[in-house]
Scaffold this motif. Structure first.
Motif, short mmCIF file in Angstrom:
data_model
loop_
_atom_site.label_atom_id
_atom_site.label_comp_id
_atom_site.label_asym_id
_atom_site.label_seq_id
_atom_site.Cartn_x
_atom_site.Cartn_y
_atom_site.Cartn_z
N GLY A 71 4.88 -52.42 -14.84
CA GLY A 71 4.06 -52.11 -13.68
C GLY A 71 2.96 -53.12 -13.46
O GLY A 71 1.97 -52.86 -12.78
N ARG A 72 3.11 -54.31 -14.03
CA ARG A 72 2.12 -55.39 -13.87
C ARG A 72 2.87 -56.72 -13.73
O ARG A 72 3.91 -56.92 -14.35
CB ARG A 72 1.18 -55.44 -15.07
CG ARG A 72 0.37 -54.17 -15.28
CD ARG A 72 -0.75 -54.41 -16.30
NE ARG A 72 -1.77 -55.32 -15.77
CZ ARG A 72 -2.73 -55.86 -16.52
NH1 ARG A 72 -2.78 -55.60 -17.82
NH2 ARG A 72 -3.62 -56.67 -15.97
N ARG A 73 2.29 -57.61 -12.93
CA ARG A 73 2.94 -58.89 -12.71
C ARG A 73 2.03 -60.07 -13.05
O ARG A 73 2.48 -61.08 -13.58
CB ARG A 73 3.38 -59.03 -11.25
CG ARG A 73 4.11 -57.80 -10.69
CD ARG A 73 5.05 -58.18 -9.58
NE ARG A 73 5.41 -57.05 -8.74
CZ ARG A 73 6.36 -56.16 -9.04
NH1 ARG A 73 7.02 -56.27 -10.17
NH2 ARG A 73 6.64 -55.15 -8.23
N ILE A 74 0.74 -59.99 -12.76
CA ILE A 74 -0.15 -61.14 -12.88
C ILE A 74 -0.23 -61.69 -14.30
O ILE A 74 -0.16 -62.92 -14.49
CB ILE A 74 -1.55 -60.80 -12.33
CG1 ILE A 74 -1.47 -60.46 -10.84
CG2 ILE A 74 -2.49 -61.99 -12.55
CD1 ILE A 74 -0.82 -61.55 -9.98
N PRO A 75 -0.36 -60.85 -15.34
CA PRO A 75 -0.37 -61.43 -16.69
C PRO A 75 0.91 -62.21 -17.00
O PRO A 75 0.87 -63.22 -17.72
CB PRO A 75 -0.50 -60.19 -17.61
CG PRO A 75 -1.14 -59.16 -16.75
CD PRO A 75 -0.59 -59.39 -15.39
N LEU A 76 2.03 -61.77 -16.44
CA LEU A 76 3.29 -62.48 -16.67
C LEU A 76 3.35 -63.78 -15.88
O LEU A 76 3.92 -64.77 -16.34
CB LEU A 76 4.46 -61.57 -16.30
CG LEU A 76 4.57 -60.27 -17.10
CD1 LEU A 76 5.75 -59.44 -16.61
CD2 LEU A 76 4.71 -60.56 -18.58
N VAL A 77 2.75 -63.78 -14.68
CA VAL A 77 2.66 -65.03 -13.91
C VAL A 77 1.87 -66.07 -14.69
O VAL A 77 2.27 -67.24 -14.81
CB VAL A 77 2.01 -64.79 -12.53
CG1 VAL A 77 1.73 -66.11 -11.82
CG2 VAL A 77 2.90 -63.91 -11.66
N ALA A 189 1.48 -53.90 -7.98
CA ALA A 189 2.79 -53.32 -8.32
C ALA A 189 2.62 -51.83 -8.56
O ALA A 189 1.59 -51.38 -9.06
CB ALA A 189 3.34 -53.97 -9.57
N PRO A 190 3.62 -51.00 -8.18
CA PRO A 190 3.57 -49.58 -8.51
C PRO A 190 3.35 -49.40 -10.00
O PRO A 190 3.81 -50.19 -10.82
CB PRO A 190 4.94 -49.06 -8.07
CG PRO A 190 5.36 -50.00 -7.00
CD PRO A 190 4.82 -51.35 -7.41
N GLY A 191 2.66 -48.36 -10.37
CA GLY A 191 2.22 -48.17 -11.75
C GLY A 191 3.33 -47.94 -12.74
O GLY A 191 4.44 -47.53 -12.40
N GLU A 192 3.00 -48.18 -14.00
CA GLU A 192 3.96 -48.01 -15.08
C GLU A 192 4.45 -46.59 -15.18
O GLU A 192 5.57 -46.33 -15.62
CB GLU A 192 3.28 -48.42 -16.40
CG GLU A 192 4.15 -48.31 -17.62
CD GLU A 192 3.37 -48.65 -18.87
OE1 GLU A 192 4.01 -48.79 -19.93
OE2 GLU A 192 2.15 -48.76 -18.80
N GLY A 193 3.60 -45.63 -14.76
CA GLY A 193 3.99 -44.23 -14.93
C GLY A 193 5.03 -43.74 -13.96
O GLY A 193 5.50 -42.62 -14.07
#
Length: 401
Positions: A71-77, A189-193
């Motif tokens: 549910g996250r993209r920026i750290p991966l970018v 991004a939609p959340g991990e939950g």
């Protein structure tokens, strides 16, 4: 400035930096493979370019699924950009320091590609997450891609005039800048939950569950096939057929990439207004013919005009095709949907390199242009009827895009 607009600009700049780094290498790739220990033959250049895109194909889906699962993209970018920076730097330093074989160089190239695709694919996916119109957001991605390639081709040619390894150092620095630029971007991004997002296996099944996504994937394949073809065959063709050096070859590639860049955003906005079908159908139908036109040009001036035409056609269909992926993908699986698009695009680029390079090596440049144009035309003619039968409004409703 609104946060959405700020993030759109930052994300487009990240995409621009990644593409600029990639394209810097193209105008003088025969000189580069010679500098890292391989022959300057078409074959060595082909495998050097192909190694990166094979890694793109292998790892784009993994990055997309991971971002959907977290549910996250920026750290991966950021991680992908920094990994790519290390990869480019390793390509510049390690072949000579460790006396690597060309196979070792290709392994480094693949590792660089495996990380770089994370920054590229997920920054585009984050653009998909923004409000403001899919055509506008993908138009921003498209103009960033186009500007990166438009600037990268002539700039890379100038860097090669100084040193064949200088484009690698420049590419490494650009990806460090991309990582820094990504840090302040908000994750939307939609959340991990989310029930769907918590299951990576479900994200990986996106194309199976939504086969209609196969249509923009196929058109993306055709679009990137052309880019891959010109990155290798076009580069060597202009140098051998017209006696151009790396700098002049960069200018010729820029004649394709400049209109491809400058027209992406307005054509993306146009597709929001008139729909996706018109730009995609017209563009894909004409692409193959335009490619052949460059190959049969009698003079460098005519070939240059043909490159401009190819760029305009690419700009017409590219943002509409990317926006169509956004239209047809569920919110909870955008990362994997865009990763799938990038996989098919990378396969297209890889096919353009391998098919074009192999045919040119065996039968000459004219045969390579004819085969490339015929293949693109055949794919378009096979796909357009199915595309025209699709009710896009119904598909958007069904899939929540």
């Amino acid at each position: 400035m609104s946060s959405v607009r700020r993030d759109r600009i930052l994300l487009a700049t990240v995409v621009f930096a990644v593409m600029l780094a990639q394209v810097l290498l193209y105008p003088g790739v025969p000189d580069l493979v010679d500098a890292v220990g391989a022959s300057t033959s078409l074959d060595a250049s082909m495998w050097f370019l192909a190694a990166e895109f094979a890694a793109f194909v292998a790892f784009a889906g993994a990055w997309g699924a991971l971002s959907d699962g977290l549910g996250r993209r920026i750290p991966l970018v950021v991680a992908g950009a920094l990994g790519g920076a290390v990869g480019y730097l390793a390509l510049a330093l390690l072949p000579a320091a460790l006396s690597l074989s060309f196979l070792g160089v290709l392994a480094l190239r693949a590792l660089q590609g495996a990380t770089t695709i994370g920054a590229f694919s997920l920054s585009m996916t984050t653009l998909m997450d923004l409000e403001g119109g899919h055509g506008k957001n993908m138009g921003a991605a498209g103009i960033a891609i186009g500007l990166g390639t438009a600037v990268g081709a002539p700039l890379g040619g100038q860097l090669y005039a100084v040193s064949p390894l200088l484009p690698l150092y420049a590419a490494s620095g650009l990806l460090v800048c991309a990582a820094v630029l990504a840090l302040p971007i908000s994750d939307r991004a939609p959340g991990e939950g989310s029930e769907e997002r918590g299951r990576v296996a479900r994200a990986l099944a996106t194309l199976t569950e939504r086969p209609v996504l196969g249509l923009p994937y196929v058109f993306g394949f055709v679009d990137r096939f052309t880019a891959g073809f010109f990155a290798l065959v076009g580069t060597v063709y202009f140098r051998e057929a017209f006696g151009l050096d790396a700098a002049a070859t960069g200018v010729m590639l820029g004649l394709f990439f400049a209109p491809f860049a400058l027209l992406q955003y307005p054509f993306g906005v146009l597709s929001d207004r008139i729909g996706r079908k018109g730009p995609i159908v017209v563009g894909s139908a004409l692409y193959g013919l335009a490619v052949v036109g460059v190959g049969v040009s009698p003079t460098v001036a005519v070939a240059g005009a043909g490159m401009v035409v190819v760029g305009v056609i690419g700009a017409l269909m590219s943002p509409a095709t990317m926006a169509l992926v956004t239209d047809l993908s569920a919110d909870s699986a955008r990362g994997t949907a865009m990763a799938g698009f990038n996989v098919f695009g990378s396969l297209g680029f890889l096919a353009g390199i391998l098919v074009g390079g192999t045919v040119a090596d065996e039968f000459g440049f004219l045969a390579a242009f004819l085969v490339a144009g015929a293949l693109e035309t055949a794919i378009a003619l096979a796909s357009i009827p199915a595309f025209l039968r699709i009710d896009l409004d119904a598909e958007r409703s069904a899939f929540g895009g």
